[in-house]
Enzyme design. Sequence first.
Site, PDB file in Angstrom:
ATOM      1  N   SER A 103       6.396  -4.161  -2.346  1.00 59.95           N
ATOM      2  CA  SER A 103       6.858  -5.495  -2.736  1.00 59.95           C
ATOM      3  C   SER A 103       5.692  -6.463  -2.901  1.00 59.95           C
ATOM      4  O   SER A 103       5.684  -7.270  -3.831  1.00 59.95           O
ATOM      5  CB  SER A 103       7.872  -6.042  -1.735  1.00 59.95           C
ATOM      6  OG  SER A 103       7.262  -6.356  -0.503  1.00 59.95           O
ATOM      7  N   GLU A 104       4.709  -6.387  -2.012  1.00 64.24           N
ATOM      8  CA  GLU A 104       3.550  -7.277  -2.118  1.00 64.24           C
ATOM      9  C   GLU A 104       2.796  -7.040  -3.421  1.00 64.24           C
ATOM     10  O   GLU A 104       2.369  -7.996  -4.084  1.00 64.24           O
ATOM     11  CB  GLU A 104       2.608  -7.076  -0.926  1.00 64.24           C
ATOM     12  CG  GLU A 104       3.159  -7.580   0.382  1.00 64.24           C
ATOM     13  CD  GLU A 104       3.229  -9.093   0.474  1.00 64.24           C
ATOM     14  OE1 GLU A 104       2.479  -9.774  -0.254  1.00 64.24           O
ATOM     15  OE2 GLU A 104       4.030  -9.591   1.273  1.00 64.24           O
ATOM     16  N   VAL A 105       2.632  -5.795  -3.798  1.00 63.82           N
ATOM     17  CA  VAL A 105       1.920  -5.490  -5.042  1.00 63.82           C
ATOM     18  C   VAL A 105       2.744  -5.940  -6.244  1.00 63.82           C
ATOM     19  O   VAL A 105       2.220  -6.537  -7.182  1.00 63.82           O
ATOM     20  CB  VAL A 105       1.566  -3.988  -5.119  1.00 63.82           C
ATOM     21  CG1 VAL A 105       0.988  -3.636  -6.481  1.00 63.82           C
ATOM     22  CG2 VAL A 105       0.585  -3.616  -4.012  1.00 63.82           C
TER      23      VAL A 105
END
Length: 108
Positions: A49-51
Amino acid sequence: RLRSSSEEGKRAPLDLDASEGEAAATTSSPHPSASPQTFRKSAYGTWVSEVMLQQTQVERVVGYWTRWMVDFPTVRDLASASAAAVNAAWAGLGFYSRARRLHEGAKH
């Protein structure tokens, strides 16, 4: 579910493939045709999700993240996937180098 700031300090170290004993998290897509999916909380899911959220709006990412986690539920599944499968799952998010780096990172 988002953790409150008081819960933040109580986190144990996470294994990218950890799933046993972890609570299930439910996420729903903003797209009416998509049904809610239940996923285990994991460092891998957070990493993905962060990427995905780099330079991309949350509303756009939710559906992609859900499909990604169905296609590649663990870091080992991602590592063993073909580059073509990874690119197909990423198609439409742009910045394909992010997908390549996720795939490369999963192999290490």
